[in-house]
Design a protein around this motif. Structure first.
Motif, mmCIF file in Angstrom:
data_model
loop_
_atom_site.group_PDB
_atom_site.id
_atom_site.type_symbol
_atom_site.label_atom_id
_atom_site.label_comp_id
_atom_site.label_asym_id
_atom_site.label_seq_id
_atom_site.Cartn_x
_atom_site.Cartn_y
_atom_site.Cartn_z
ATOM 1 N N ILE A 61 0.839 -1.198 0.000
ATOM 2 C CA ILE A 61 0.000 0.000 0.000
ATOM 3 C C ILE A 61 0.876 1.250 0.000
ATOM 4 O O ILE A 61 0.572 2.232 -0.683
ATOM 5 C CB ILE A 61 -0.975 -0.014 1.199
ATOM 6 N N GLU A 62 1.987 1.197 0.708
ATOM 7 C CA GLU A 62 2.931 2.324 0.709
ATOM 8 C C GLU A 62 3.446 2.582 -0.710
ATOM 9 O O GLU A 62 3.566 3.726 -1.142
ATOM 10 C CB GLU A 62 4.096 2.017 1.646
ATOM 11 N N ALA A 63 3.753 1.508 -1.440
ATOM 12 C CA ALA A 63 4.319 1.638 -2.787
ATOM 13 C C ALA A 63 3.291 2.102 -3.814
ATOM 14 O O ALA A 63 3.629 2.841 -4.741
ATOM 15 C CB ALA A 63 4.924 0.299 -3.232
ATOM 16 N N GLU A 64 2.016 1.681 -3.667
ATOM 17 C CA GLU A 64 1.014 1.968 -4.691
ATOM 18 C C GLU A 64 -0.026 2.989 -4.288
ATOM 19 O O GLU A 64 -0.776 3.463 -5.124
ATOM 20 C CB GLU A 64 0.291 0.671 -5.077
ATOM 21 N N GLY A 65 -0.129 3.275 -2.995
ATOM 22 C CA GLY A 65 -1.207 4.134 -2.522
ATOM 23 C C GLY A 65 -2.379 3.272 -2.103
ATOM 24 O O GLY A 65 -2.319 2.043 -2.144
ATOM 25 N N GLY A 70 -9.913 -6.042 -4.043
ATOM 26 C CA GLY A 70 -9.694 -6.572 -5.391
ATOM 27 C C GLY A 70 -8.283 -6.293 -5.889
ATOM 28 O O GLY A 70 -7.650 -7.156 -6.505
ATOM 29 N N GLN A 71 -7.809 -5.086 -5.652
ATOM 30 C CA GLN A 71 -6.447 -4.742 -6.080
ATOM 31 C C GLN A 71 -5.408 -5.530 -5.290
ATOM 32 O O GLN A 71 -4.410 -5.978 -5.851
ATOM 33 C CB GLN A 71 -6.217 -3.244 -5.915
ATOM 34 N N ALA A 75 -2.708 -8.176 -6.725
ATOM 35 C CA ALA A 75 -1.294 -7.940 -6.452
ATOM 36 C C ALA A 75 -0.620 -9.149 -5.810
ATOM 37 O O ALA A 75 0.546 -9.442 -6.086
ATOM 38 C CB ALA A 75 -1.133 -6.712 -5.544
ATOM 39 N N PHE A 76 -1.351 -9.861 -4.948
ATOM 40 C CA PHE A 76 -0.749 -10.946 -4.184
ATOM 41 C C PHE A 76 -1.207 -12.337 -4.600
ATOM 42 O O PHE A 76 -0.648 -13.336 -4.132
ATOM 43 C CB PHE A 76 -1.034 -10.755 -2.686
ATOM 44 N N ALA A 107 -15.614 0.587 -4.861
ATOM 45 C CA ALA A 107 -14.931 -0.142 -3.782
ATOM 46 C C ALA A 107 -14.181 0.820 -2.865
ATOM 47 O O ALA A 107 -13.547 1.773 -3.328
ATOM 48 C CB ALA A 107 -13.960 -1.157 -4.373
ATOM 49 N N ARG A 108 -14.305 0.550 -1.575
ATOM 50 C CA ARG A 108 -13.529 1.332 -0.612
ATOM 51 C C ARG A 108 -12.096 0.814 -0.628
ATOM 52 O O ARG A 108 -11.845 -0.338 -0.943
ATOM 53 C CB ARG A 108 -14.156 1.229 0.763
ATOM 54 N N LYS A 109 -11.191 1.680 -0.277
ATOM 55 C CA LYS A 109 -9.770 1.317 -0.305
ATOM 56 C C LYS A 109 -9.187 1.390 1.092
ATOM 57 O O LYS A 109 -9.718 2.053 1.979
ATOM 58 C CB LYS A 109 -9.010 2.231 -1.262
ATOM 59 N N PHE A 110 -8.073 0.694 1.249
ATOM 60 C CA PHE A 110 -7.338 0.715 2.512
ATOM 61 C C PHE A 110 -6.150 1.636 2.358
ATOM 62 O O PHE A 110 -5.404 1.556 1.382
ATOM 63 C CB PHE A 110 -6.862 -0.697 2.875
#
Length: 168
Positions: A61-65, A70-71, A75-76, A107-110
Protein backbone atom coordinates in the motif's frame (compact mmCIF):
# COMPACT_ATOMS: atom_id res chain seq x y z
CA UNK A 1 33.75 -51.27 18.52
CA UNK A 2 30.82 -51.80 16.15
CA UNK A 3 28.52 -48.91 15.39
CA UNK A 4 25.04 -49.21 16.81
CA UNK A 5 22.26 -49.26 14.24
CA UNK A 6 19.22 -49.70 16.48
CA UNK A 7 16.64 -47.11 17.50
CA UNK A 8 18.16 -44.10 19.21
CA UNK A 9 21.60 -44.80 17.77
CA UNK A 10 23.49 -41.63 16.98
CA UNK A 11 24.20 -41.01 13.35
CA UNK A 12 26.53 -38.64 11.64
CA UNK A 13 24.58 -35.69 10.23
CA UNK A 14 23.92 -36.12 6.55
CA UNK A 15 25.51 -33.44 4.42
CA UNK A 16 23.07 -31.73 2.05
CA UNK A 17 23.59 -32.51 -1.62
CA UNK A 18 25.49 -29.57 -3.10
CA UNK A 19 26.61 -30.89 -6.45
CA UNK A 20 25.06 -28.02 -8.39
CA UNK A 21 24.93 -24.29 -7.71
CA UNK A 22 21.12 -24.39 -7.87
CA UNK A 23 21.14 -26.99 -5.08
CA UNK A 24 23.19 -24.58 -2.98
CA UNK A 25 20.76 -21.73 -3.73
CA UNK A 26 17.82 -23.92 -2.68
CA UNK A 27 19.59 -24.84 0.53
CA UNK A 28 20.61 -21.27 1.34
CA UNK A 29 17.15 -19.80 0.63
CA UNK A 30 15.64 -22.46 2.90
CA UNK A 31 18.00 -21.33 5.65
CA UNK A 32 17.30 -17.67 4.94
CA UNK A 33 13.61 -18.33 5.52
CA UNK A 34 14.59 -19.85 8.86
CA UNK A 35 16.84 -16.95 9.89
CA UNK A 36 14.75 -13.96 8.80
CA UNK A 37 13.21 -13.58 12.26
CA UNK A 38 16.69 -13.41 13.79
CA UNK A 39 17.64 -10.32 11.79
CA UNK A 40 15.37 -8.09 13.86
CA UNK A 41 14.20 -10.06 16.89
CA UNK A 42 11.21 -8.85 18.82
CA UNK A 43 12.03 -6.82 21.90
CA UNK A 44 9.26 -6.26 24.41
CA UNK A 45 10.67 -2.83 25.21
CA UNK A 46 10.31 -1.70 21.59
CA UNK A 47 6.54 -2.14 21.43
CA UNK A 48 4.43 -4.35 19.25
CA UNK A 49 5.78 -5.35 15.87
CA UNK A 50 3.67 -5.93 12.80
CA UNK A 51 3.03 -9.51 11.81
CA UNK A 52 4.51 -10.64 8.51
CA UNK A 53 1.31 -10.27 6.47
CA UNK A 54 0.62 -6.75 7.80
CA UNK A 55 4.23 -5.72 7.07
CA UNK A 56 3.96 -6.94 3.48
CA UNK A 57 0.47 -5.50 2.86
CA UNK A 58 1.44 -2.12 4.33
CA UNK A 59 4.60 -2.10 2.22
CA UNK A 60 2.53 -2.69 -0.92
CA UNK A 61 0.00 0.00 0.00
CA UNK A 62 2.93 2.32 0.71
CA UNK A 63 4.32 1.64 -2.79
CA UNK A 64 1.01 1.97 -4.69
CA UNK A 65 -1.21 4.13 -2.52
CA UNK A 66 -4.64 3.14 -1.21
CA UNK A 67 -5.80 -0.25 -2.51
CA UNK A 68 -9.08 -2.17 -2.54
CA UNK A 69 -9.48 -5.84 -1.65
CA UNK A 70 -9.69 -6.57 -5.39
CA UNK A 71 -6.45 -4.74 -6.08
CA UNK A 72 -4.71 -6.48 -3.17
CA UNK A 73 -6.02 -9.82 -4.44
CA UNK A 74 -4.60 -9.16 -7.90
CA UNK A 75 -1.29 -7.94 -6.45
CA UNK A 76 -0.75 -10.95 -4.18
CA UNK A 77 -2.75 -13.73 -5.78
CA UNK A 78 -4.71 -14.21 -2.56
CA UNK A 79 -8.44 -14.80 -2.30
CA UNK A 80 -10.71 -12.09 -0.94
CA UNK A 81 -11.58 -14.04 2.23
CA UNK A 82 -7.91 -14.25 3.22
CA UNK A 83 -7.44 -10.54 2.57
CA UNK A 84 -10.64 -9.69 4.44
CA UNK A 85 -9.29 -11.49 7.53
CA UNK A 86 -5.89 -9.81 7.24
CA UNK A 87 -7.26 -6.31 6.64
CA UNK A 88 -9.82 -6.74 9.46
CA UNK A 89 -6.95 -7.46 11.85
CA UNK A 90 -5.08 -4.45 10.49
CA UNK A 91 -8.15 -2.23 10.98
CA UNK A 92 -8.45 -3.44 14.60
CA UNK A 93 -4.76 -2.68 15.13
CA UNK A 94 -5.28 0.83 13.73
CA UNK A 95 -2.61 0.50 11.03
CA UNK A 96 -5.02 0.98 8.09
CA UNK A 97 -8.28 2.78 7.56
CA UNK A 98 -11.00 2.41 4.95
CA UNK A 99 -11.58 5.32 2.66
CA UNK A 100 -13.64 6.09 -0.42
CA UNK A 101 -11.86 5.51 -3.70
CA UNK A 102 -10.07 8.81 -4.51
CA UNK A 103 -10.81 8.15 -8.19
CA UNK A 104 -14.56 7.78 -7.58
CA UNK A 105 -14.80 3.99 -7.81
CA UNK A 106 -17.35 2.01 -5.81
CA UNK A 107 -14.93 -0.14 -3.78
CA UNK A 108 -13.53 1.33 -0.61
CA UNK A 109 -9.77 1.32 -0.31
CA UNK A 110 -7.34 0.72 2.51
CA UNK A 111 -4.89 3.47 3.35
CA UNK A 112 -2.07 3.52 5.89
CA UNK A 113 -2.83 5.44 9.08
CA UNK A 114 -0.27 7.53 10.96
CA UNK A 115 0.05 4.60 13.40
CA UNK A 116 0.55 2.20 10.50
CA UNK A 117 3.25 4.46 9.03
CA UNK A 118 4.97 4.71 12.42
CA UNK A 119 4.98 0.94 12.94
CA UNK A 120 6.00 0.15 9.36
CA UNK A 121 8.89 2.62 9.57
CA UNK A 122 9.96 1.25 12.98
CA UNK A 123 9.87 -2.36 11.78
CA UNK A 124 11.76 -1.48 8.60
CA UNK A 125 14.41 0.36 10.64
CA UNK A 126 14.83 -2.71 12.89
CA UNK A 127 15.10 -4.97 9.83
CA UNK A 128 17.73 -2.74 8.25
CA UNK A 129 19.64 -2.58 11.52
CA UNK A 130 19.64 -6.37 11.68
CA UNK A 131 20.92 -6.62 8.12
CA UNK A 132 23.68 -4.12 8.89
CA UNK A 133 24.79 -6.29 11.83
CA UNK A 134 24.92 -9.37 9.63
CA UNK A 135 26.87 -7.57 6.90
CA UNK A 136 29.12 -5.57 9.23
CA UNK A 137 32.25 -7.13 7.72
CA UNK A 138 31.12 -6.83 4.10
CA UNK A 139 32.50 -4.16 1.81
CA UNK A 140 30.21 -1.62 0.21
CA UNK A 141 30.81 -3.34 -3.15
CA UNK A 142 29.84 -6.75 -1.71
CA UNK A 143 26.63 -5.30 -0.31
CA UNK A 144 25.80 -3.59 -3.61
CA UNK A 145 26.53 -6.79 -5.58
CA UNK A 146 24.34 -8.85 -3.26
CA UNK A 147 21.52 -6.27 -3.48
CA UNK A 148 21.73 -6.35 -7.27
CA UNK A 149 21.62 -10.14 -7.45
CA UNK A 150 18.78 -10.36 -4.93
CA UNK A 151 16.79 -7.73 -6.84
CA UNK A 152 17.29 -9.62 -10.10
CA UNK A 153 16.27 -12.89 -8.41
CA UNK A 154 13.04 -11.33 -7.08
CA UNK A 155 12.26 -9.63 -10.42
CA UNK A 156 12.64 -12.95 -12.22
CA UNK A 157 10.28 -14.62 -9.74
CA UNK A 158 7.82 -11.76 -10.29
CA UNK A 159 8.17 -12.10 -14.08
CA UNK A 160 7.24 -15.80 -13.86
CA UNK A 161 4.43 -15.09 -11.37
CA UNK A 162 3.08 -12.21 -13.45
CA UNK A 163 2.76 -9.90 -10.44
CA UNK A 164 5.68 -7.46 -10.32
CA UNK A 165 6.25 -5.47 -7.16
CA UNK A 166 6.28 -1.70 -7.77
CA UNK A 167 9.76 -0.29 -7.29
CA UNK A 168 11.07 3.25 -7.26
Amino acid sequence: MAASTGPGASREPKEPRMDKPVDLIEFETMLLGRYVHLLAPRDRREGERLDRSAYILLSRIEAEGPMSIGQLSAAFGLDASTLNRQTAAMLRAGVVERMPDPEGGIARKFAITAEGRRRLDADRARNISGLRKVMAEWTADEIADFAGHLSRFNRDIERLDGRPWPRD
